[in-house]
Enzyme design. Structure first.
Site, PDB file in Angstrom:
ATOM      1  N   LYS A 145       0.829  -1.197   0.000  1.00 18.37           N
ATOM      2  CA  LYS A 145       0.000   0.000   0.000  1.00 18.37           C
ATOM      3  C   LYS A 145       0.863   1.247   0.000  1.00 18.37           C
ATOM      4  O   LYS A 145       1.915   1.288   0.648  1.00 18.37           O
ATOM      5  CB  LYS A 145      -0.909   0.005   1.239  1.00 18.37           C
ATOM      6  CG  LYS A 145      -1.982  -1.060   1.222  1.00 18.37           C
ATOM      7  CD  LYS A 145      -2.937  -0.874   0.055  1.00 18.37           C
ATOM      8  CE  LYS A 145      -3.942  -1.991  -0.054  1.00 18.37           C
ATOM      9  NZ  LYS A 145      -4.746  -1.898  -1.282  1.00 18.37           N
TER      10      LYS A 145
ATOM     11  N   ASP B 145      -0.036   0.299  -4.548  1.00 19.29           N
ATOM     12  CA  ASP B 145      -1.484   0.502  -4.676  1.00 19.29           C
ATOM     13  C   ASP B 145      -1.891   1.628  -3.742  1.00 19.29           C
ATOM     14  O   ASP B 145      -1.743   1.507  -2.528  1.00 19.29           O
ATOM     15  CB  ASP B 145      -2.199  -0.809  -4.282  1.00 19.29           C
ATOM     16  CG  ASP B 145      -3.711  -0.715  -4.414  1.00 19.29           C
ATOM     17  OD1 ASP B 145      -4.212   0.341  -4.859  1.00 19.29           O
ATOM     18  OD2 ASP B 145      -4.387  -1.710  -4.064  1.00 19.29           O
TER      19      ASP B 145
ATOM     20  N   GLU C 147      -1.091   0.940  -8.904  1.00 14.97           N
ATOM     21  CA  GLU C 147      -2.524   0.606  -8.915  1.00 14.97           C
ATOM     22  C   GLU C 147      -3.362   1.732  -8.316  1.00 14.97           C
ATOM     23  O   GLU C 147      -3.029   2.270  -7.261  1.00 14.97           O
ATOM     24  CB  GLU C 147      -2.705  -0.685  -8.111  1.00 14.97           C
ATOM     25  CG  GLU C 147      -4.140  -1.163  -7.976  1.00 14.97           C
ATOM     26  CD  GLU C 147      -4.179  -2.569  -7.392  1.00 14.97           C
ATOM     27  OE1 GLU C 147      -3.277  -3.392  -7.709  1.00 14.97           O
ATOM     28  OE2 GLU C 147      -5.107  -2.865  -6.608  1.00 14.97           O
TER      29      GLU C 147
ATOM     30  N   GLU D  17     -10.692  -2.161  -9.953  1.00 20.13           N
ATOM     31  CA  GLU D  17     -11.465  -2.794  -8.883  1.00 20.13           C
ATOM     32  C   GLU D  17     -12.686  -1.962  -8.509  1.00 20.13           C
ATOM     33  O   GLU D  17     -13.600  -2.474  -7.875  1.00 20.13           O
ATOM     34  CB  GLU D  17     -10.584  -3.082  -7.660  1.00 20.13           C
ATOM     35  CG  GLU D  17     -10.147  -1.867  -6.888  1.00 20.13           C
ATOM     36  CD  GLU D  17      -9.225  -2.217  -5.723  1.00 20.13           C
ATOM     37  OE1 GLU D  17      -8.048  -2.498  -5.989  1.00 20.13           O
ATOM     38  OE2 GLU D  17      -9.674  -2.218  -4.573  1.00 20.13           O
TER      39      GLU D  17
ATOM     40  N   ASP E 280     -12.908  -7.110 -10.536  1.00 24.34           N
ATOM     41  CA  ASP E 280     -13.152  -8.076  -9.464  1.00 24.34           C
ATOM     42  C   ASP E 280     -14.324  -8.941  -9.916  1.00 24.34           C
ATOM     43  O   ASP E 280     -15.431  -8.431 -10.130  1.00 24.34           O
ATOM     44  CB  ASP E 280     -13.477  -7.352  -8.154  1.00 24.34           C
ATOM     45  CG  ASP E 280     -13.514  -8.319  -6.982  1.00 24.34           C
ATOM     46  OD1 ASP E 280     -14.228  -9.350  -7.095  1.00 24.34           O
ATOM     47  OD2 ASP E 280     -12.853  -8.069  -5.976  1.00 24.34           O
TER      48      ASP E 280
ATOM     49  N   HIS F  76      -8.730  -8.303  -9.546  1.00 25.92           N
ATOM     50  CA  HIS F  76      -8.712  -7.978  -8.123  1.00 25.92           C
ATOM     51  C   HIS F  76      -9.412  -9.106  -7.373  1.00 25.92           C
ATOM     52  O   HIS F  76     -10.393  -9.669  -7.863  1.00 25.92           O
ATOM     53  CB  HIS F  76      -9.462  -6.663  -7.897  1.00 25.92           C
ATOM     54  CG  HIS F  76      -9.634  -6.282  -6.469  1.00 25.92           C
ATOM     55  ND1 HIS F  76     -10.796  -6.518  -5.762  1.00 25.92           N
ATOM     56  CD2 HIS F  76      -8.783  -5.696  -5.609  1.00 25.92           C
ATOM     57  CE1 HIS F  76     -10.653  -6.073  -4.533  1.00 25.92           C
ATOM     58  NE2 HIS F  76      -9.442  -5.567  -4.395  1.00 25.92           N
TER      59      HIS F  76
ATOM     60  N   GLU G 219      -4.397 -12.086  -7.668  1.00 27.22           N
ATOM     61  CA  GLU G 219      -4.128 -11.508  -6.351  1.00 27.22           C
ATOM     62  C   GLU G 219      -4.412 -12.526  -5.254  1.00 27.22           C
ATOM     63  O   GLU G 219      -5.461 -13.180  -5.258  1.00 27.22           O
ATOM     64  CB  GLU G 219      -5.019 -10.273  -6.163  1.00 27.22           C
ATOM     65  CG  GLU G 219      -4.874  -9.624  -4.805  1.00 27.22           C
ATOM     66  CD  GLU G 219      -5.480  -8.246  -4.745  1.00 27.22           C
ATOM     67  OE1 GLU G 219      -6.419  -7.967  -5.523  1.00 27.22           O
ATOM     68  OE2 GLU G 219      -5.002  -7.442  -3.923  1.00 27.22           O
TER      69      GLU G 219
HETATM   70 MG    MG Z   1      -6.267  -2.324  -5.028  1.00 30.84          MG
END
Ligand code: MG
Length: 376
Positions: free
Chosen positions: A167, A195, A221, A247, A270, A297, A330
């Site tokens: 992150k 991300d 991301e 996502e 996703d 995702h 993922e």
């Molecule tokens: Mg993400």
């Protein structure tokens, strides 16, 4: 011929031992809406929706009457019936997650009724195992966050992962420190992705790109708001780091807009939100036509992960060559008993890959006593 007898929604939840947060909010519990569809012969399929679990459940209850007495093999027609009923109110967003949950359950049931794995229904598998990347490296209030993140990243490499995602989104200065610490910890041979969960303005995103350009980032991301298609286009034009998003995008029309804007190098639908296995196939075809890579995702239970495995085992990857690049799925590594304890078999990566099941449907089963424990 059997018909659909029951559509049930279950909200399963788990209090976390250690809370964590990302650029937008924190988690101290995980909650997911699961769907079980049972036919008149007592056979059933499982799905799940990605989004606020109670709201997804309301959406499932909204769609459920449309399925009563339907033929579970007619996944396309049932998808269309649900989509038409929801389109006036919610062409995007959480109602699509509810539709996705039902659609995934129907594919699982269809596979079980026909005695074939879902990947066979999707065109047949092209690989026996799917390459996965570790998602983790969230924020906590540890005073030495960069050191803690570096140690966590090392643990994923020790587990055999060849790619990890961390992150960012605290602020470009702190993010740059953390990214450099993680890259130093994992060495040069492991892929590293960042991300931000749409935390930045265009200028901030460009600033971060400059600060971490020497860290060999495989993709950045959700750098910007999912509504800022023009910003994505400009960032992608100026960034040496590939740009990924999707996502927060829904349906074929949403991805049509994303690709039309030339916003991304990598699309991340996703399956449990974008419209299910039915819609993700169309999105994959559209991505292919736009020469955009696809990396779904996936952040839920073993049901959604199984759907991702079956789907990715069956897609082809561009550009074609003798040694084609492998698609990546993922694999969330944050604390999540709903992923680790609710379904059988347990998914484990071996050398950065997870084997694809040939059992009928999605090849997973929900354990009744665990379901009871997580819904109480
Ligand atoms: Mg993400």
């Amino acid at each position: 011929m059997s018909t659909i007898a029951r559509v049930e929604a279950f909200v399963v939840s788990q209090k976390l031992r250690r809370s964590f947060y990302f650029s937008q909010w924190g988690y101290d519990r995980r909650a997911i809406c699961l769907v079980r569809i049972t036919d008149t012969d007592g056979r059933h399929g499982w799905g799940e929706g990605y989004g606020p679990a109670d709201v997804v459940r309301a959406g499932v209850e909204f769609f459920a009457p449309l399925l009563a007495g339907g033929d579970p093999l007619r996944t396309g027609a049932l998808w269309q019936r649900m989509h038409a009923r929801g389109a006036d109110f919610a062409r995007r967003g959480v109602l699509l997650a509810a539709l996705s949950a039902i659609d995934v359950a129907l594919w699982d049931l269809k596979g079980k009724l026909l005695g074939v794995p879902v990947h066979a229904l999707l065109g047949g598998k092209r690989r026996e195992a799917v390459e996965v990347y570790a998602t983790g490296l969230y924020f906590d209030d540890e005073p030495e966050l960069a050191t803690r993140l570096a140690a966590e990243a090392e643990s994923y490499v020790e587990q055999g992962f060849r790619a990890v995602k961390m992150k960012v989104g605290l602020g470009v200065e702190a993010d740059a420190v953390n990214v450099h610490a993680v890259r130093a910890a994992i060495g040069e041979r492991v892929r590293l992705m960042i991300d931000s969960n749409h935390a930045f303005s265009l200028r901030e995103a460009l600033d971060l790109v400059c600060r971490v350009e020497d860290c060999d980032i495989a993709w950045f991301e959700e750098p910007l708001s999912p509504d800022d298609y023009e910003g994505y286009r400009e960032l992608r034009r100026r960034s040496p780091i590939p740009i990924a998003a999707g996502e927060c995008e829904y349906g074929l029309a949403g991805f049509h807009q994303l690709f039309g804007a030339q916003a991304v190098d990598i699309a991340q639908p996703d399956i449990c939100a974008c419209g299910g296995l039915t819609e993700v196939q169309r999105i994959a075809a559209l991505a292919r036509a736009h020469h955009v890579a696809l990396t779904p995702h996936c952040w839920g239970s073993g049901i959604g992960f199984a759907a991702g495995l079956h789907f990715l085992s069956s897609v082809d990857v561009l550009p074609g060559r003798l040694r084609t690049p492998e698609p990546l799925l993922e694999m969330d590594r944050t604390e999540n008993a709903l992923r680790d304890e609710l379904t059988q078999p347990r998914f484990r990566s071996s050398d950065g890959r997870v084997a694809v099941s040939d059992a009928p449907g999605l090849g997973i089963e929900v354990e009744p006593d665990r379901l009871k424990a997580f819904t109480s």
